[in-house]
Each structure stands twice: as C-alpha cells, then as structure tokens.
Motif scaffolding. Structure first.
Motif, PDB file in Angstrom:
ATOM      1  N   GLU A   1      13.562  44.024 -19.091  1.00  0.00           N
ATOM      2  CA  GLU A   1      13.710  44.428 -17.762  1.00  0.00           C
ATOM      3  C   GLU A   1      13.462  43.572 -16.735  1.00  0.00           C
ATOM      4  OE1 GLU A   1      10.677  47.598 -18.100  1.00  0.00           O
ATOM      5  OE2 GLU A   1      11.888  48.887 -19.370  1.00  0.00           O
ATOM      6  N   ASN A   2      12.591  42.589 -16.782  1.00  0.00           N
ATOM      7  CA  ASN A   2      12.513  41.893 -15.803  1.00  0.00           C
ATOM      8  C   ASN A   2      13.586  40.888 -15.780  1.00  0.00           C
ATOM      9  OD1 ASN A   2       9.846  42.605 -15.226  1.00  0.00           O
ATOM     10  ND2 ASN A   2       8.874  41.183 -16.485  1.00  0.00           N
ATOM     11  N   ALA A   3      14.340  40.489 -16.629  1.00  0.00           N
ATOM     12  CA  ALA A   3      15.497  39.561 -16.426  1.00  0.00           C
ATOM     13  C   ALA A   3      16.509  40.342 -16.113  1.00  0.00           C
ATOM     14  CB  ALA A   3      15.786  39.228 -18.063  1.00  0.00           C
ATOM     15  N   LEU A   4      16.763  41.724 -16.369  1.00  0.00           N
ATOM     16  CA  LEU A   4      17.965  42.487 -15.977  1.00  0.00           C
ATOM     17  C   LEU A   4      17.619  42.635 -14.381  1.00  0.00           C
ATOM     18  CD1 LEU A   4      18.238  45.396 -18.336  1.00  0.00           C
ATOM     19  CD2 LEU A   4      19.682  43.665 -18.082  1.00  0.00           C
ATOM     20  N   ALA A   5      16.570  42.511 -13.861  1.00  0.00           N
ATOM     21  CA  ALA A   5      16.269  42.778 -12.341  1.00  0.00           C
ATOM     22  C   ALA A   5      16.251  41.411 -11.831  1.00  0.00           C
ATOM     23  CB  ALA A   5      14.763  43.180 -12.220  1.00  0.00           C
ATOM     24  N   ALA A   6      16.053  40.507 -12.659  1.00  0.00           N
ATOM     25  CA  ALA A   6      16.172  38.917 -11.819  1.00  0.00           C
ATOM     26  C   ALA A   6      17.733  38.872 -11.806  1.00  0.00           C
ATOM     27  CB  ALA A   6      15.459  38.041 -12.580  1.00  0.00           C
ATOM     28  N   ALA A   7      18.645  39.247 -12.617  1.00  0.00           N
ATOM     29  CA  ALA A   7      19.957  39.104 -12.714  1.00  0.00           C
ATOM     30  C   ALA A   7      20.656  40.063 -11.854  1.00  0.00           C
ATOM     31  CB  ALA A   7      20.363  39.095 -14.206  1.00  0.00           C
ATOM     32  N   GLU A   8      19.723  41.086 -11.344  1.00  0.00           N
ATOM     33  CA  GLU A   8      20.413  42.026 -10.608  1.00  0.00           C
ATOM     34  C   GLU A   8      21.627  43.031 -11.411  1.00  0.00           C
ATOM     35  OE1 GLU A   8      21.966  40.444  -6.981  1.00  0.00           O
ATOM     36  OE2 GLU A   8      20.066  40.152  -6.125  1.00  0.00           O
ATOM     37  N   ILE A   9      21.327  43.253 -12.315  1.00  0.00           N
ATOM     38  CA  ILE A   9      22.352  44.154 -13.349  1.00  0.00           C
ATOM     39  C   ILE A   9      21.757  45.356 -13.608  1.00  0.00           C
ATOM     40  CG2 ILE A   9      23.352  44.304 -15.834  1.00  0.00           C
ATOM     41  CD1 ILE A   9      22.877  41.182 -16.008  1.00  0.00           C
ATOM     42  N   LYS A  10      22.750  46.494 -13.207  1.00  0.00           N
ATOM     43  CA  LYS A  10      22.256  47.754 -13.195  1.00  0.00           C
ATOM     44  C   LYS A  10      22.775  48.614 -14.345  1.00  0.00           C
ATOM     45  CE  LYS A  10      20.500  47.169  -8.753  1.00  0.00           C
ATOM     46  NZ  LYS A  10      18.979  47.330  -8.794  1.00  0.00           N
ATOM     47  N   ASP A  11      22.400  49.995 -14.786  1.00  0.00           N
ATOM     48  CA  ASP A  11      22.623  50.526 -15.704  1.00  0.00           C
ATOM     49  C   ASP A  11      23.200  49.796 -17.020  1.00  0.00           C
ATOM     50  OD1 ASP A  11      23.875  52.912 -16.889  1.00  0.00           O
ATOM     51  OD2 ASP A  11      26.016  52.526 -16.496  1.00  0.00           O
ATOM     52  N   PHE A  12      22.015  49.310 -17.696  1.00  0.00           N
ATOM     53  CA  PHE A  12      22.297  48.380 -18.834  1.00  0.00           C
ATOM     54  C   PHE A  12      21.009  48.341 -19.687  1.00  0.00           C
ATOM     55  CE2 PHE A  12      22.803  44.571 -21.462  1.00  0.00           C
ATOM     56  CZ  PHE A  12      23.997  44.680 -21.871  1.00  0.00           C
ATOM     57  N   HIS A  13      21.179  48.743 -20.825  1.00  0.00           N
ATOM     58  CA  HIS A  13      20.033  48.907 -22.040  1.00  0.00           C
ATOM     59  C   HIS A  13      20.252  48.035 -23.180  1.00  0.00           C
ATOM     60  CE1 HIS A  13      19.462  52.540 -19.830  1.00  0.00           C
ATOM     61  NE2 HIS A  13      20.653  52.858 -19.894  1.00  0.00           N
ATOM     62  N   TRP A  14      19.180  47.617 -23.702  1.00  0.00           N
ATOM     63  CA  TRP A  14      19.292  46.823 -25.101  1.00  0.00           C
ATOM     64  C   TRP A  14      20.387  47.302 -25.959  1.00  0.00           C
ATOM     65  CZ3 TRP A  14      16.108  42.523 -25.864  1.00  0.00           C
ATOM     66  CH2 TRP A  14      16.376  41.770 -27.124  1.00  0.00           C
ATOM     67  N   HIS A  15      20.539  48.342 -26.031  1.00  0.00           N
ATOM     68  CA  HIS A  15      21.567  48.765 -27.154  1.00  0.00           C
ATOM     69  C   HIS A  15      22.933  48.541 -26.742  1.00  0.00           C
ATOM     70  CE1 HIS A  15      22.897  51.033 -30.565  1.00  0.00           C
ATOM     71  NE2 HIS A  15      23.997  51.593 -29.697  1.00  0.00           N
ATOM     72  N   ASP A  16      23.011  48.290 -25.242  1.00  0.00           N
ATOM     73  CA  ASP A  16      24.371  47.897 -24.925  1.00  0.00           C
ATOM     74  C   ASP A  16      25.025  46.571 -25.174  1.00  0.00           C
ATOM     75  OD1 ASP A  16      24.909  50.513 -23.481  1.00  0.00           O
ATOM     76  OD2 ASP A  16      23.726  49.963 -21.725  1.00  0.00           O
ATOM     77  N   LEU A  17      23.794  45.554 -25.575  1.00  0.00           N
ATOM     78  CA  LEU A  17      24.310  44.399 -26.129  1.00  0.00           C
ATOM     79  C   LEU A  17      24.993  44.518 -27.343  1.00  0.00           C
ATOM     80  CD1 LEU A  17      20.787  42.948 -25.906  1.00  0.00           C
ATOM     81  CD2 LEU A  17      22.725  42.256 -24.463  1.00  0.00           C
ATOM     82  N   ARG A  18      24.980  45.490 -28.065  1.00  0.00           N
ATOM     83  CA  ARG A  18      25.795  45.775 -29.265  1.00  0.00           C
ATOM     84  C   ARG A  18      27.060  46.246 -28.719  1.00  0.00           C
ATOM     85  NH1 ARG A  18      25.335  47.235 -34.834  1.00  0.00           N
ATOM     86  NH2 ARG A  18      26.243  49.341 -35.317  1.00  0.00           N
ATOM     87  N   HIS A  19      27.169  46.972 -27.538  1.00  0.00           N
ATOM     88  CA  HIS A  19      28.522  47.352 -26.926  1.00  0.00           C
ATOM     89  C   HIS A  19      29.340  46.085 -26.613  1.00  0.00           C
ATOM     90  CE1 HIS A  19      27.609  51.503 -27.502  1.00  0.00           C
ATOM     91  NE2 HIS A  19      26.846  51.667 -26.353  1.00  0.00           N
ATOM     92  N   CYS A  20      28.539  45.010 -26.112  1.00  0.00           N
ATOM     93  CA  CYS A  20      29.077  43.941 -25.555  1.00  0.00           C
ATOM     94  C   CYS A  20      29.789  43.345 -26.783  1.00  0.00           C
ATOM     95  CB  CYS A  20      27.915  42.951 -24.947  1.00  0.00           C
ATOM     96  SG  CYS A  20      27.409  43.505 -23.532  1.00  0.00           S
ATOM     97  N   THR A  21      29.070  43.069 -27.907  1.00  0.00           N
ATOM     98  CA  THR A  21      29.744  42.465 -29.030  1.00  0.00           C
ATOM     99  C   THR A  21      30.910  42.988 -29.547  1.00  0.00           C
ATOM    100  OG1 THR A  21      27.416  42.013 -29.853  1.00  0.00           O
ATOM    101  CG2 THR A  21      29.195  41.688 -31.490  1.00  0.00           C
ATOM    102  N   ALA A  22      30.938  44.400 -29.561  1.00  0.00           N
ATOM    103  CA  ALA A  22      32.330  45.025 -29.886  1.00  0.00           C
ATOM    104  C   ALA A  22      33.426  44.928 -29.003  1.00  0.00           C
ATOM    105  CB  ALA A  22      31.939  46.603 -30.210  1.00  0.00           C
ATOM    106  N   SER A  23      32.760  44.823 -27.690  1.00  0.00           N
ATOM    107  CA  SER A  23      33.979  44.781 -26.756  1.00  0.00           C
ATOM    108  C   SER A  23      34.394  43.423 -26.697  1.00  0.00           C
ATOM    109  CB  SER A  23      33.083  45.090 -25.362  1.00  0.00           C
ATOM    110  OG  SER A  23      32.810  46.520 -25.382  1.00  0.00           O
ATOM    111  N   TYR A  24      33.815  42.441 -26.870  1.00  0.00           N
ATOM    112  CA  TYR A  24      34.136  40.916 -27.045  1.00  0.00           C
ATOM    113  C   TYR A  24      35.177  40.691 -28.109  1.00  0.00           C
ATOM    114  CZ  TYR A  24      30.382  40.390 -23.535  1.00  0.00           C
ATOM    115  OH  TYR A  24      29.579  40.396 -22.341  1.00  0.00           O
ATOM    116  N   LEU A  25      34.710  41.333 -29.364  1.00  0.00           N
ATOM    117  CA  LEU A  25      35.380  41.286 -30.381  1.00  0.00           C
ATOM    118  C   LEU A  25      36.864  41.799 -30.146  1.00  0.00           C
ATOM    119  CD1 LEU A  25      32.780  42.192 -33.303  1.00  0.00           C
ATOM    120  CD2 LEU A  25      33.995  39.926 -33.032  1.00  0.00           C
ATOM    121  N   ALA A  26      36.670  43.069 -29.643  1.00  0.00           N
ATOM    122  CA  ALA A  26      38.084  43.939 -29.374  1.00  0.00           C
ATOM    123  C   ALA A  26      38.947  43.021 -28.312  1.00  0.00           C
ATOM    124  CB  ALA A  26      37.820  45.154 -28.845  1.00  0.00           C
ATOM    125  N   MET A  27      38.450  42.629 -27.593  1.00  0.00           N
ATOM    126  CA  MET A  27      39.286  41.836 -26.497  1.00  0.00           C
ATOM    127  C   MET A  27      39.739  40.070 -27.032  1.00  0.00           C
ATOM    128  SD  MET A  27      37.508  42.503 -22.721  1.00  0.00           S
ATOM    129  CE  MET A  27      35.771  42.188 -23.287  1.00  0.00           C
TER     130      MET A  27
END
Length: 347
Positions: A275-301
């Motif tokens: 949570e502290n890293a997300l705040a430092a990076a100014e990233i909103k609306d993002f959860h740990w499980h969304d890292l899994r969405h990232c993997t799938a999205s990068y694979l698709a692209m």
C-alpha cells in the motif's frame, strides 16, 4: 422378473404388492392401491436395475446433504490451498444450515433456487455459493455414485458484471517497481516481480517453499492451488535471476521462500509495504490481485492465445480469460491476414 400379489382387507379394499427379482440384485418391493401404478413401478424398477440406475437412487435416499459435505471436506478440500479450503467451506456451511438435513434424493433445482433467492450478497458471491455446492454434487455423482444427476446444474446462475481488467501501463509499472525498490521491506520488489512475471496468486506466491522451486531449470511446482490441481509455473528472465540471488541468503530455520518476521513458518505480510509503494507511485484503484490481471494482459498484448493465458494462470476453462480477448485483437488480425494470404495469395 416382477410378481404382483393382490391383497384384500376385511372391508374389501384391495392393494397390490409388487416384488421385483433380478438375478444378482437384491429383491425390491412396494405396495400400491391401484394395479396400474403397481405395473408402472414394476416396469420402471426393472428397467432402472438393468441400466444400473436404481441403486444410485437408493444411495441418494440414504445420504443427506450434510453427509455429502462431511465427506467432501475430508476427501476433496485437502487438495486445495489453505485459503481456498476456508472460502469453500464457509460457503458450503451456509448450505448445510439451509438444507443439510435433506436427503440427496429430495433436493431439487427448485429448492436450491428458492434458497438462492434469499441471499443478499452480490451476484458474484452468490455465483460462488452455487458453484461450490455444484462441485460437491458433481463429486457425489461421478466419484461416489451417490446420485444420478447434479440438480445444481439446472439452477440459473445470477447475471454477473463484466470481469475487472485493471493493469498497469508502462509508466505506472515503472513507477511501482521503483517505489518497491525504495521500500524498507527487502522482499517486496522480488515478490512484485515474481507476481508480474508468473501470474501466481498472492496465496500461491507467499506460500512457496524451497523444495517446490527448481532454480536450475527455471520452474516452480504448485501443489496446492485454487482449482485443486498441481501447476507448473515457468521462471524466466529478471525474476529467475532475482530468485537465484535470494536463494543465496535464504533463512535456514524455515523452508518458506518468504517467511514472516515473527513466525518463520508463516508467510510474510506485505499488505502495508505494498500500500505504501502504491501511494509513493501515485497509483489509484489497484490491488494485489490486479498484478495477475497485468500478467494476463501483457501476455495477450504480446500475442499469447487465450488457451495459453489460461494455462499460465491455471484456469481450467477459457471463460475466465475471455476478458482479455480484446487486448489480443491485433494478434488475431495478424493470424487472419496470414491465413488469407496463404489460401488466396495476391488475389
């Protein structure tokens, strides 16, 4: 062969006692007030016994929903990871409270639908309740022979909202990784890299033990997963290099890759550092499980098919990964263009 015996009471009322005897099977009997009903039952019972259906029905009368769930807990749940076991059991216990006393033979789609209508949770949660119960019934049908059909399959699932697809763009990803590198928690950066590069769930990643990691050939074996099946997770590139470095300074008092600071046999809690890293990076609306969405999205692209994405993420079907289909439109277009060029040439 069936025999029908007519019985007459002192008042003159008749009843019909039917006995069905087939070689190799226990005799079956029943009594009816009408001869036509007796004949129908005899014919149906003979047919069911010859086709192997009758005694499955008898098993369904002997066992209750509670019996089914108790056996499911002891034989099936242990194949899932600890978190999944708890989630499934909590939902199945709701069904035990509602219909646990009913025999399997008495449970109908209408009865399940009636109880579904009483639920006040979100559609996605109600859907999980139904799917968990359905899986227990499927095991009872296919593995134990306790009943002939799964009544839950005839229950309509609630309409679900479109699946969430939140992934980091290149700028966000770099900002998050930089914040993780600067974190006071030395495990955070490695865990984020592994989550992004493998698509492992948080529980799978945090529960890793060294005996399940092959650093020489670059893969991890997950023995306990959400769907209950073992999965081979490839390791490559930066994540593999970091993990090899991590192995050089591993703790000797535990088998866990990422042990907790207080209890070495429990996984580290990265919730606050993340949570502290997300705040430092100014990233909103993002959860740990969304890292899994990232993997799938990068694979698709990067041209991976839906089947390949499902295999990486550990999904049994393509239904869960169809949400990423739009990200691979360019790849699909290239495939279609290549096919057309091959069969039609320059025409």
């Amino acid at each position: 062969m069936a025999t029908i015996e007519t019985r007459t009471t002192d008042s003159g009322e008749k009843s019909y006692r039917v006995k069905v005897r087939l070689k190799g099977y226990p005799a079956q009997s029943a009594t009816f007030d009408r001869l036509t009903d007796a004949k129908k039952w005899a014919a149906a019972t003979e047919s069911a016994i010859r086709e192997g259906r009758h005694f499955k029905t008898a098993e369904a009368k002997k066992h209750s929903i509670g019996d089914m769930l108790t056996r499911y807990y002891s034989e099936v749940l242990p194949h899932y990871n600890e978190k999944e076991q708890k989630e499934r059991k909590s939902k199945l216990e709701w069904w035990r409270q509602a219909i646990g006393h009913c025999s399997l033979a008495d449970v109908t789609p209408a009865a399940i639908t009636e109880h579904k209508a009483k639920m006040t949770q979100s559609a996605a949660t109600v859907d999980k309740y139904i799917k968990n119960l359905s899986h227990a019934f499927t095991v009872a049908v296919n593995d134990w022979g306790w009943l002939e059909d799964n009544p839950v399959k005839k229950v309509k699932s609630p309409k679900l909202p479109r699946g969430r697809v939140r992934f980091l763009d290149d700028d966000e990803r770099q900002k998050l990784l930089t914040a993780c590198q600067q974190s006071t928690n030395k495990q955070l950066y490695l865990c984020i890299i592994l989550a992004l590069s493998t698509g492992m769930r948080q529980g799978e990643l945090m529960g890793l033990k060294w005996q399940n990691v092959n650093l020489k050939d670059g893969f991890i074996i997950l023995h306990e997963t959400k769907n209950g099946e073992r999965r081979r997770v490839p390791l490559a590139g930066h994540g593999l290099e970091l993990l090899r470095e991590h192995a050089k300074v591993r703790r000797l008092d535990t088998d866990m890759l990422f042990p907790g600071n207080v209890h070495a046999d429990k996984p580290i809690d990265l919730r606050k550092p993340f949570e502290n890293a997300l705040a430092a990076a100014e990233i909103k609306d993002f959860h740990w499980h969304d890292l899994r969405h990232c993997t799938a999205s990068y694979l698709a692209m990067n041209g991976a098919s839906l089947a390949e994405i499902a295999e990486v993420l550990g999904h049994k079907t393509l239904a869960m990964v169809k949400r990423y289909a739009h990200l691979s439109d360019g790849h699909v277009s290239n495939v279609v263009a290549s096919m057309n060029a091959k069969i039609f040439g320059g025409v």
